[in-house]
Design an enzyme around this catalytic site. Structure first.
Site, PDB file in Angstrom:
ATOM      1  N   HIS A   1     -10.057   2.205   1.994  1.00  0.00           N
ATOM      2  CA  HIS A   1      -8.573   1.934   1.431  1.00  0.00           C
ATOM      3  C   HIS A   1      -8.873   1.127   0.346  1.00  0.00           C
ATOM      4  O   HIS A   1      -8.264  -0.246   0.585  1.00  0.00           O
ATOM      5  CB  HIS A   1      -7.254   1.924   2.064  1.00  0.00           C
ATOM      6  CG  HIS A   1      -7.347   3.616   2.336  1.00  0.00           C
ATOM      7  ND1 HIS A   1      -6.311   4.470   2.021  1.00  0.00           N
ATOM      8  CD2 HIS A   1      -7.192   3.900   3.604  1.00  0.00           C
ATOM      9  CE1 HIS A   1      -5.943   5.671   2.902  1.00  0.00           C
ATOM     10  NE2 HIS A   1      -6.755   4.991   3.072  1.00  0.00           N
TER      11      HIS A   1
ATOM     12  N   CYS B   1      -9.100   8.715   0.542  1.00  0.00           N
ATOM     13  CA  CYS B   1      -9.011   9.167   2.117  1.00  0.00           C
ATOM     14  C   CYS B   1      -8.920  10.492   2.586  1.00  0.00           C
ATOM     15  O   CYS B   1      -9.287  11.466   1.833  1.00  0.00           O
ATOM     16  CB  CYS B   1      -8.118   8.356   2.557  1.00  0.00           C
ATOM     17  SG  CYS B   1      -8.047   8.530   4.001  1.00  0.00           S
TER      18      CYS B   1
ATOM     19  N   GLU C   1      -6.978   0.036  -2.158  1.00  0.00           N
ATOM     20  CA  GLU C   1      -5.700  -0.297  -2.812  1.00  0.00           C
ATOM     21  C   GLU C   1      -4.902  -1.264  -1.575  1.00  0.00           C
ATOM     22  O   GLU C   1      -4.306  -1.698  -2.394  1.00  0.00           O
ATOM     23  CB  GLU C   1      -4.550   0.862  -2.994  1.00  0.00           C
ATOM     24  CG  GLU C   1      -4.246   1.748  -1.989  1.00  0.00           C
ATOM     25  CD  GLU C   1      -5.335   2.068  -1.151  1.00  0.00           C
ATOM     26  OE1 GLU C   1      -6.600   1.937  -1.319  1.00  0.00           O
ATOM     27  OE2 GLU C   1      -4.609   3.441  -0.543  1.00  0.00           O
TER      28      GLU C   1
END
Ligand SMILES: Nc1ncnc2c1ncn2[C@@H]1O[C@H](COP(=O)(O)OP(=O)(O)O)[C@@H](O)[C@H]1O
Ligand SMILES: [Mg+2]
Lengths: 762, 231, 82, 82
Positions: B200, B91, B202
């Site tokens: 994302h 991002c 994560e």
């Protein structure tokens, strides 16, 4: 008139001061003169005016709010109570949680984006000033009709502001409300809630103790933001006129706030700070007078040291400025160097502006001259208290007599079907994804439940899985029909939403949004709502830890629906066992818990289909509500249920539709024999929830409910194989079967807000 | 190189980084050791790979990633990346990589003008980069996406080259959430050590807090790539 | 065809966090003597045909409440005939 | 004191979603004949003292790679002595 010193004030008692323009009444001005034994300097007048405003002094509400203390339940969980920046509760294992909700209604009407953004910023600093790390935000919002022109002006900006600020701070948005009602047109409500966590030993308070300790202002430079905003905006209605003002709009800088959070937590954890306070409404006036009166008792401030963004500001203006992203810390001299180092690391400007004294006076100097010399308590705590007159509105009886029983109800399968599709698309019931998709719900990696679940839940301890759940609720229509019980219903609903997720309700915060306190009928609504909430919290053993009052939410003579927004916080010892709303397994049984009566007064159906508001709201029995909560929590702990969802606006039908859409799987349902199909669908009787029970646990589950004498009714079974596509099929609807496809329901549910506010993604 | 079992993956914190802790957590779940790197410290502390996390570095003022690019740590990082160090920009990290010219193109305001947070379906298009090795080509995954300025653009020539060289590593499926050209969600450099991704992963490494665990292979990939490099 | 350029700037008393951030970077990157930076928006609007008074009036109206937010911003409008 | 204004605009071949959205609104609000709208940024930079060649050179450099991203944007710089 500039540079009005204390000396000058003593020598010129006859000087006329514009106290009325500052919102100070004749008798209040006389009291200031009496306290000081002379006329106030202009700076002192500025301080008193802003600190004695409705917004800061709670002068109209104080006499009622004290019930929260008087009726406080005995709870071991309270670590810090009402009166501090935010209350703190013990959630076990050495963890403490602080949470609070605050309003930013009028600023958001004037400048939707910045008003909402700075609303979030302000409540986050309140939480930070307790020593907690902010971990989540929520945003209960109210607007005029969804399709009204002014709603199109304010709503997108408010959503972008809440999102823009919270997203940039890195705080997940885990819930909130979006409610439409004509009374909020011209008076949108922007309430913002923040939750913070800390270890018990990290709790900090706003007090300036320790003779010789330094007063350090850190964060953004001071500009002309919102000067007089607090007193002018919050204590009078919307008319302009009056003296020319500095910009009343405060602009937020979330990046600065993010740095301020990290910097503040670092100085606190390093043990460098004796006391700490955020700068919100009334800026330096509020911070210095509150810190001083809560500590050793005196403070000396060199105001000319305050870093300025605008060098034309007068000392009075500096004292009143509401520039955002500022904090004030009390730091022992030996820690100052280390404190400054940490600020530098975070690129945060910090300035030593004063010291703690034991004189019992707050003395403020401006280039060598004394411009303020006051007992700080008189500014911060001894403001005026009003016993405003109140009486039951003359129209209240007629309103309660106007029951919805005469409204036309659907009587056939096709009429009910049509009603369901209309209700599913109603702005108050439709998906709020248009809003919540603009908020980051993932950041920090601890969000376990967020929109559209019943409560927001975050993990607090990554090792043990301990977490908290929060929900905010209020049905303003119920509160209008009966403010006392309406407040209890709001409490019950928030309590239920937390319980549905599997958490044990622990504490309450509130934001009381009302019309003008100068209207005795509004004041009655307020007093009844406070009484109801205080009684309710006592009965449910959930102490009020703090809150906020917003008055003057009215246009002309028309006040908003009384809107006592209640936030309930619960604790769950392991977030792994949370209960979410989606069913998953074919064959799981769908049970309705609680009793269904013909409760349509104030319901979403009466509002949406008939534009009707009248009658008496559903009865509320808080003992039963607590039983329901125990059942839901025990079922979660013992693994007896696979899903649960509370029943509120839009009744059981809306609950089932939301569960089905969230699941993407259909179900076969039936109307219990003793109920009219329409009442079953849209009654809003309180204290109910729908739970999904695996067959293997059915006996144990029913036994648990029966043991408590709690009504439980099997109303369906999860079934993905009823038809070629996923459907909700409802039997026993006047002896027929009503079939709704999930795709038609989804379309109605998701299309409403994008159709009004413009397309986004997906 | 340190011992692979505990490969050290640096996560850079800029002022305004938000998903740095999440990225570190993902590294640990994947079996690596996360190392905090600080924007103002021109030192990579001998890490084996670096993640530039999501967030709003410097408030995203000016342009996303524009100011972060000039941080002291970035000078070292650009040199190391050009020398083959695995770098993953998520991002805001992707934006920083583009601003630093480690990756071509740029990311602009979403076409619908709103910040968007959603569970996004992606198709993995490349499993030769150091960060996508553990995927199979064509694999469909769902990970959170959240951005206001995620529209990937580059001139046609660059886009054609990216496609031809197999450097589009992931594409948006079902909906294009931000107006990215050719549905591009992520790209790599020629060597395959530097990867940028708008969504994302994560936030998709633990079923408790994410919609799926589909993001994990990004983090295990770099560990296996490092291991393969050692052999 | 006419080209109208509308510059929108935050009122001088309003905080400009972006401008401040840019100022910080300019200084850090070696521009010593910057005393202030403000960041604004610029709209370049191409109008078909000739620009008559009515259109110009409308443009001013829209510049004052669509392109700018009068609560916090000022605008300047100029015509650049192309 | 000198004032330097830097206008930053997206290159014309780059699609400008913000400009397009503004164009849509202008048309919806009654401005009939808009053929194109581009939205750019404007930086107003106040420099202490006089503006010498060296500072100007530095300013151009920063306008070209900090204030604008050369991959997608062009800049224009002009000096307005105050
Ligand atoms: N409706 C309410 N219920 C309970 N406590 C309240 C309420 N309104 C205000 N308070 C409490 O009064 C104190 C002062 O409120 P406020 O001025 O909003 O705090 P702050 O100065 O931190 O913004 C706080 O402790 C707050 O929690
Ligand atoms: Mg406070």
């Amino acid at each position: 008139m500039s540079m009005d010193t204390v000396k000058n004030a003593s020598e010129t008692p006859e000087v006329k001061q514009p106290y009325l323009d500052l919102g100070v009444k004749d008798d209040e001005y006389a009291r200031i003169r009496e306290i000081l034994g002379r006329r106030p300097t202009n700076s002192e007048l500025a301080m008193y005016s802003v600190m004695w405003s409705e917004h800061c002094s709670y002068k109209s509400s104080k006499v009622h709010l004290k019930q929260f203390g008087e009726k406080k339940p005995k709870s071991d969980a309270m670590l810090v109570g009402i009166g501090e920046n935010a209350g703190v509760v013990d959630i076990g294992d050495g963890w403490a949680v602080t949470f609070k909700v605050e309003s930013h209604n009028h600023p958001s009407f004037v400048e939707p984006y910045q008003g909402a953004a700075t609303g979030v910023g302000g409540i986050v600093r309140d939480i930070l000033s307790m020593g907690a790390r902010p971990v989540a935000v929520m945003d209960p919002l109210r607007f005029g009709p969804a399709d009204a022109k002014d709603t199109a002006r304010v709503l997108p900006g408010i959503i972008a502001g809440v999102g823009g600020y919270g997203n940039c701070l890195g705080l997940p948005n885990i819930g909130g409300e979006v409610v439409f009602d004509p009374t909020y047109l011209g008076n949108p409500l922007v309430n913002a809630l923040c939750v913070g966590t800390m270890r018990h030993e990290d709790i900090h308070l706003a007090k300036a103790s320790g003779l010789g300790n330094r007063v350090i202002l850190f964060g953004a430079a001071t500009g002309g933001d919102g000067i007089g905003g607090v007193s002018v905006l919050a204590s009078e209605t919307f008319e302009d006129g009056g003296p020319a003002k500095r910009p009343s709009v405060q602009v937020g800088d979330p990046f600065m706030e993010k740095l301020l959070i990290e910097c503040t937590l670092e100085v606190l954890h390093a043990g460098l700070v004796e006391g700490i306070q955020d700068l919100g409404g009334a800026g330096i006036s509020c911070a210095t007078s509150e810190l001083a009166s809560n500590g050793t008792g005196g403070m000396h401030v060199w105001l000319d040291r305050v870093p300025l963004r605008d060098h034309t500001l007068s000392p009075e203006e500096i004292l009143m400025s509401e520039s955002q992203e500022r904090m004030c810390a009390i730091v022992p001299p030996q820690n100052v160097e280390k404190f400054m180092e940490i600020c530098q690391k975070w690129d945060v400007v910090a300035t030593d502006i004063g010291e703690v004294t034991d004189t019992g006076r707050l003395v403020i100097e401006w280039h060598g001259e004394i411009i303020v010399d006051v007992p700080p308590r008189t500014v911060a705590h001894d403001g005026p208290v009003y016993e405003r007159p109140y009486h039951r509105p003359v129209w209240q009886d007629a309103l309660q007599a106007d029951s919805p029983s005469k409204l036309a109800r659907p009587k056939t399968v096709s009429e009910l079907r049509e009603t369901i599709l209309k209700m599913t698309a109603a702005p108050n019931l439709a998906s709020k994804r248009w809003v919540t998709d603009q908020y980051d719900r993932y950041v920090l990696g601890n969000t376990v439940l967020s929109q559209p679940e019943d409560s927001g839940m975050v993990r607090v301890d990554e090792t043990t899985g301990r977490g908290v759940a929060v929900s905010t609720d209020c049905n303003g229509r119920f509160a209008k029909l009966d403010p006392y019980n309406g407040a209890k219903l709001a409490l019950a609903e928030a309590y239920r939403n937390v319980s549905v997720s599997g958490a044990v309700p622990l504490a309450v915060t509130n934001c009381l949004n009302f019309g003008s306190p100068e209207d005795p009928e509004v004041m009655w609504q307020f007093s009844e709502a406070v009484r109801g909430l205080a009684d309710g919290c006592l009965e449910m053993n959930t102490p009020v830890t703090g809150g906020n009052v917003s008055f003057y939410n009215q246009t002309g003579d028309v006040a908003i629906l009384p809107t006592p927004v209640v936030g309930v916080l619960g604790v769950i010892d392991d977030v792994e066992r949370r209960t979410a709303m989606a069913w998953r397994e074919d064959g799981d049984l769908i049970y309705l818990l609680g009793d269904t009566d013909d409760d349509l007064a104030g319901s979403e159906w009466a509002h949406e289909i008939h534009g009707h508001l009248g009658g008496l709201p559903p009865k509320i029995d808080l003992q039963k509500e607590m039983q329901l909560s125990q059942i839901l929590v025990a079922a979660s702990r013992d693994g007896l249920i696979n899903a649960a969802h509370d029943v509120s606006e839009g009744g059981v039908m809306q609950t089932l539709i939301e569960m089905a859409i969230r699941s993407g799987i259909g179900a076969r349902l039936w109307v219990p024999d003793n109920l009219d199909p329409f009442v079953f669908a849209y009654s809003e009787s309180a204290t109910r929830a729908v739970v999904v029970v695996p067959r293997s646990e059915e006996t144990r589950f029913i036994e648990m409910c029966n043991a408590r004498g709690f009504t439980n009714t099997r109303i369906g079974v999860v079934d993905s194989k009823l038809a070629d596509e996923q459907v909700l099929s409802i039997d026993n609807v006047w002896h027929e079967t009503l079939v709704l496809t999930l795709s038609e329901l989804s379309k109605k549910h998701f299309e409403t807000l994008p159709a009004i506010f413009g397309p986004t993604v997906g | 190189m340190s011992e692979i079992s505990g490969a050290r993956i640096g996560v850079v914190t800029f002022p305004g980084s938000l998903d740095d802790r999440d990225a570190a957590r993902a590294v640990q779940i994947a079996g690596g050791t996360s190392v905090e790197l600080w924007h103002g410290d021109a030192n990579l502390h001998d890490v084996d790979a670096v993640i530039l996390p999501g967030g709003f570095s410097y408030g995203d003022y000016l342009r996303c990633g524009a100011i972060a690019r000039f941080a002291p740590v970035m000078e070292k990082l650009v040199v190391a990346a050009n020398g083959g160090l695995p770098v993953f920009g998520i991002c805001n990290g992707f934006q920083i990589l583009c601003e630093s010219h480690l990756l071509p193109g740029a990311l602009i305001r979403n076409d619908h003008q709103h910040f968007v947070c959603r569970d996004q379906k992606l198709r993995i298009e490349n499993n030769t980069s150091m960060w996508t090795k553990d995927f199979s080509v064509g694999q469909e995954i769902v990970v959170p996406l959240k951005n206001g300025e995620g529209g990937y653009i580059a001139d046609e020539k660059t886009l054609d080259a990216l496609e031809a060289e197999g450097r589009v590593i992931a594409r948006y499926l079902d909906v294009n959430p931000n107006g990215s050209r050719r549905d591009i969600a992520g790209i790599s450099n020629e060597r395959g050590n530097v990867v940028g991704l708008m969504p994302h992963p994560e936030h998709a490494v633990d079923a408790l807090t994410g919609p799926t665990t589909d993001g994990l292979p990004f983090f295990t990939s770099v560990l296996s790539s490092l291991l393969a490099g050692v052999k | 065809m006419a080209r109208v350029v509308v510059d929108v700037r935050l009122k001088s008393e309003i905080l400009d966090p972006q401008g401040r951030a840019v100022q910080g970077s300019l200084v850090r990157l070696g521009l010593g003597k910057v005393s202030n930076v403000r960041q604004g928006k610029q709209f370049v609007i191409d109008i078909d045909g000739e620009l008559n008074d009515e259109t110009l009036k409308k443009l001013h109206e829209l510049a004052g409440n669509l392109l700018s937010n009068p609560v916090i911003e000022d605008y300047e409008l100029r015509v650049e005939n192309a």
